[in-house]
Design a protein around this motif. Structure first.
Motif, PDB file in Angstrom:
ATOM      1  N   GLY A  25      59.265  10.789  12.263  1.00  0.00           N
ATOM      2  CA  GLY A  25      59.574  12.136  11.831  1.00  0.00           C
ATOM      3  C   GLY A  25      58.371  13.055  11.891  1.00  0.00           C
ATOM      4  O   GLY A  25      57.350  12.736  12.520  1.00  0.00           O
ATOM      5  N   ILE A  26      58.507  14.192  11.223  1.00  0.00           N
ATOM      6  CA  ILE A  26      57.468  15.225  11.255  1.00  0.00           C
ATOM      7  C   ILE A  26      56.400  14.944  10.205  1.00  0.00           C
ATOM      8  O   ILE A  26      56.709  14.619   9.054  1.00  0.00           O
ATOM      9  N   ASN A  27      55.144  15.079  10.609  1.00  0.00           N
ATOM     10  CA  ASN A  27      54.021  14.923   9.693  1.00  0.00           C
ATOM     11  C   ASN A  27      53.297  16.255   9.536  1.00  0.00           C
ATOM     12  O   ASN A  27      53.590  17.224  10.227  1.00  0.00           O
ATOM     13  N   ALA A  28      52.357  16.289   8.620  1.00  0.00           N
ATOM     14  CA  ALA A  28      51.491  17.452   8.450  1.00  0.00           C
ATOM     15  C   ALA A  28      50.074  17.074   8.835  1.00  0.00           C
ATOM     16  O   ALA A  28      49.642  15.938   8.620  1.00  0.00           O
ATOM     17  N   SER A  29      49.349  18.036   9.413  1.00  0.00           N
ATOM     18  CA  SER A  29      47.925  17.852   9.711  1.00  0.00           C
ATOM     19  C   SER A  29      47.127  18.854   8.883  1.00  0.00           C
ATOM     20  O   SER A  29      47.228  20.062   9.099  1.00  0.00           O
ATOM     21  N   ASP A  30      46.359  18.343   7.939  1.00  0.00           N
ATOM     22  CA  ASP A  30      45.580  19.199   7.047  1.00  0.00           C
ATOM     23  C   ASP A  30      44.100  19.179   7.416  1.00  0.00           C
ATOM     24  O   ASP A  30      43.605  18.209   8.007  1.00  0.00           O
ATOM     25  N   ASP A  31      43.399  20.228   6.998  1.00  0.00           N
ATOM     26  CA  ASP A  31      41.961  20.336   7.246  1.00  0.00           C
ATOM     27  C   ASP A  31      41.112  19.794   6.103  1.00  0.00           C
ATOM     28  O   ASP A  31      39.985  19.370   6.325  1.00  0.00           O
ATOM     29  N   ALA A  32      41.627  19.858   4.869  1.00  0.00           N
ATOM     30  CA  ALA A  32      40.796  19.572   3.706  1.00  0.00           C
ATOM     31  C   ALA A  32      41.377  18.434   2.876  1.00  0.00           C
ATOM     32  O   ALA A  32      42.345  18.628   2.130  1.00  0.00           O
ATOM     33  N   PHE A  33      40.775  17.260   2.977  1.00  0.00           N
ATOM     34  CA  PHE A  33      41.260  16.085   2.260  1.00  0.00           C
ATOM     35  C   PHE A  33      41.314  16.338   0.750  1.00  0.00           C
ATOM     36  O   PHE A  33      42.314  16.036   0.096  1.00  0.00           O
TER      37      PHE A  33
END
Length: 264
Positions: free
Chosen positions: A164-172
């Protein structure tokens, strides 16, 4: 005239990854951690360390006769895309991110495997390539082969396979409780830090990208392991490597068959 970086770097020894044409196969696995390059190398025949610079550690070897490389990217989209751009400069055609990811739905457990069908772009790197409204999606055929292979192997796996769809974040550490709940409510299955930009740059350069990741923890249930060895995650790493290598072999056979049909 300002410098044209693409013309300056294509087909030469690359500045960051320290690789040149011939050093890699057209299939490249992309873990974040350099130590995981060594883990992948253990599954390859005739694996050789061909470069080790900064966060980028590369081995090249063979799986069932297919030449395959693994290059670590470090953490985050900027570092991952530098590696991807330079790998494509010297012949990479299919780039598959392998790694870790945090689950965002209650039924997903540590050690499960996530195969991405698209990524929510919560990062800034892809904005250098496309407008914000442009989607970030992996290659359909490569992802289909990855999913089919994983589902076939699932009865022998430690965990389950989710797609399915995931998210890609910049700040852990910028992911607040409110942000995590928002991603979950949107239906994102998991969150990591590289795939959306990888999909974007590969699309722009007409190459193929995909991702499979092992679940390190669940941000909704609070089931996370930060201070001791995460045994479930380690098993997931090994299982995703096995799946990816078999998927690459099947994809190569399929593509070769299509070329034969076309008379190429």
């Amino acid at each position: 005239m300002a410098l044209d970086k693409e013309k300056q770097t294509v087909g030469r020894k690359q500045y960051h990854i320290h690789l040149k044409p011939g050093d890699i196969g057209k299939y490249v696995l992309l873990p974040g951690d350099p130590a995981r390059s060594d883990r992948v190398a253990g599954y390859l025949e005739q694996a050789e360390l061909v470069a080790n610079n900064r966060e980028h550690r590369t081995f090249t070897g063979f799986y069932k006769g297919v030449k395959i490389s693994v290059t670590s990217t470090g953490m985050g989209c900027p570092s991952a895309v530098i590696a991807a751009e330079e790998l494509m400069n010297i012949g990479a055609e299919c780039l598959i991110r392998i790694g870790s990811s945090a689950a965002l739905q209650k039924d997903i457990r540590i050690g499960d495997l996530m195969i991405s069908t698209g990524s929510m772009k919560n990062e800034g790197t892809s904005r250098f390539y496309v407008p914000d409204c442009f989607p970030a999606v992996p290659d359909f055929d490569l992802t289909r082969t990855l999913i089919d292979t994983a589902r076939e192997m699932e009865p022998q796996l430690f965990g389950k396979v989710h797609c399915g769809i995931n998210a890609s974040d910049d700040a852990f550490y910028g992911e607040t409780q409110e942000w995590i709940e928002k991603l979950s409510d949107l239906g994102c299955l998991n969150v990591e830090m590289e795939s959306s930009a990888l999909y974007t740059v590969c699309h722009r350069r007409k190459r193929k990208a995909a991702m499979i990741s092992a679940v390190s923890g669940n941000l909704i249930t609070g089931d996370v392991i930060y201070e001791t060895e995460n045994e479930g995650l380690v098993r997931g790493w090994d299982e995703e490597i096995k799946i990816v290598l078999e998927a690459i072999y099947r994809f190569e056979i399929e593509m070769a068959g299509k070329q034969t049909e076309k008379g190429e």
